[in-house]
Design an enzyme around this catalytic site. Structure first.
Site, mmCIF file in Angstrom:
data_model
loop_
_atom_site.group_PDB
_atom_site.id
_atom_site.type_symbol
_atom_site.label_atom_id
_atom_site.label_comp_id
_atom_site.label_asym_id
_atom_site.label_seq_id
_atom_site.Cartn_x
_atom_site.Cartn_y
_atom_site.Cartn_z
ATOM 1 N N GLY A 99 15.580 34.918 31.722
ATOM 2 C CA GLY A 99 14.897 36.197 31.824
ATOM 3 C C GLY A 99 13.597 36.188 31.046
ATOM 4 O O GLY A 99 13.363 35.321 30.205
ATOM 5 N N GLY A 115 10.704 39.068 29.247
ATOM 6 C CA GLY A 115 10.294 40.429 28.925
ATOM 7 C C GLY A 115 8.886 40.435 28.377
ATOM 8 O O GLY A 115 8.155 39.442 28.468
ATOM 9 N N GLY A 116 8.499 41.544 27.775
ATOM 10 C CA GLY A 116 7.147 41.686 27.274
ATOM 11 C C GLY A 116 6.835 40.809 26.087
ATOM 12 O O GLY A 116 5.675 40.464 25.842
ATOM 13 N N LYS A 160 15.454 31.825 22.814
ATOM 14 C CA LYS A 160 14.410 32.820 23.074
ATOM 15 C C LYS A 160 13.102 32.313 22.489
ATOM 16 O O LYS A 160 13.025 31.939 21.329
ATOM 17 C CB LYS A 160 14.760 34.180 22.479
ATOM 18 C CG LYS A 160 13.752 35.256 22.880
ATOM 19 C CD LYS A 160 14.265 36.654 22.619
ATOM 20 C CE LYS A 160 13.290 37.689 23.165
ATOM 21 N NZ LYS A 160 13.778 39.074 22.968
ATOM 22 N N ASP A 191 15.979 48.440 22.554
ATOM 23 C CA ASP A 191 16.084 48.117 23.982
ATOM 24 C C ASP A 191 17.550 48.015 24.411
ATOM 25 O O ASP A 191 17.946 47.073 25.101
ATOM 26 C CB ASP A 191 15.352 46.813 24.279
ATOM 27 C CG ASP A 191 15.062 46.641 25.770
ATOM 28 O OD1 ASP A 191 15.061 47.657 26.500
ATOM 29 O OD2 ASP A 191 14.849 45.497 26.210
#
Length: 199
Positions: free
Chosen positions: A50, A52-53, A72, A184
């Site tokens: 995935g 994200g920002g 990550k 989040d």
């Protein structure tokens, strides 16, 4: 429309994402898939899970222990670019200070989370800097997200929802006690771990 990018690599536009985001996604995919990326001298990237920002999450193998982990990578999507050798750079000189501030925050939060001990907070196993950015390594949880479960099975019964929320509240309480906020919390970020029986 077709546009050239980098060393003769071509990327294709779609109607779903702005061109800038499509280019960044493709350069990340090329970086991972073409190089069979090994980072930290011991982690082999398998695929992207995935994005994200502020980061990209990969499924990887910790080679010496032969186990799956999640990694990550800090990648500030609005201000970072991927170089031809996989390095992460700021788009402009003016944005470097902002990117560095969030990078340091990323590292600090990873260190803090690594000290937490709670069954419903994912464990951080390692953190390191490479390719002009930072990475932290998390345990890989077999299962599915709450979002995927709800899409496949529909809404939870009240008793199921209450049983699910209690451990989430417990985990959030631990974060707050350590002066941290999640910011989040959503079904896509809640993992339902498989039990020994496979449920």
């Amino acid at each position: 429309n077709e546009i050239p990018y980098g060393k003769g690599v071509k990327h294709y536009n779609t109607q779903k994402k702005p061109m800038r985001q499509v280019v960044k996604l493709w350069t990340t995919l090329i970086f991972v898939l073409s190089k069979i990326l090994t980072i930290g001298q011991k982690y082999k990237i398998e695929k992207i899970l995935g994005q994200g920002g502020f980061g990209i999450t990969y499924l990887a193998t910790q080679e010496l222990l032969d186990r799956k982990v999640c990694i990550k990578e800090f990648f500030f999507n609005d201000y970072c670019e991927r170089g031809s050798q996989g390095e992460v750079t700021s788009c402009t000189t003016n944005s470097k200070e902002l990117v560095d501030r969030f990078l340091n925050k990323f590292i600090k939060e990873a260190r803090t989370i690594s000290r937490l001990d709670h069954p419903n907070i994912v464990r951080i196993l390692d953190i390191f800097q490479e390719n002009g950015t930072a990475y932290y390594v998390m345990e890989y949880l077999e299962g599915e997200s709450l979002d995927a479960y709800l899409k496949a099975n529909g809404a939870l019964a009240e008793t199921q929802a209450l049983a699910l929320m209690k451990p989430i509240f417990d985990a959030v309480e631990v974060l707050h006690a350590n002066n941290m906020t999640h910011l989040d919390i959503k079904p896509a970020n809640i993992m339902l771990k498989k039990t020994e029986g496979g449920d």
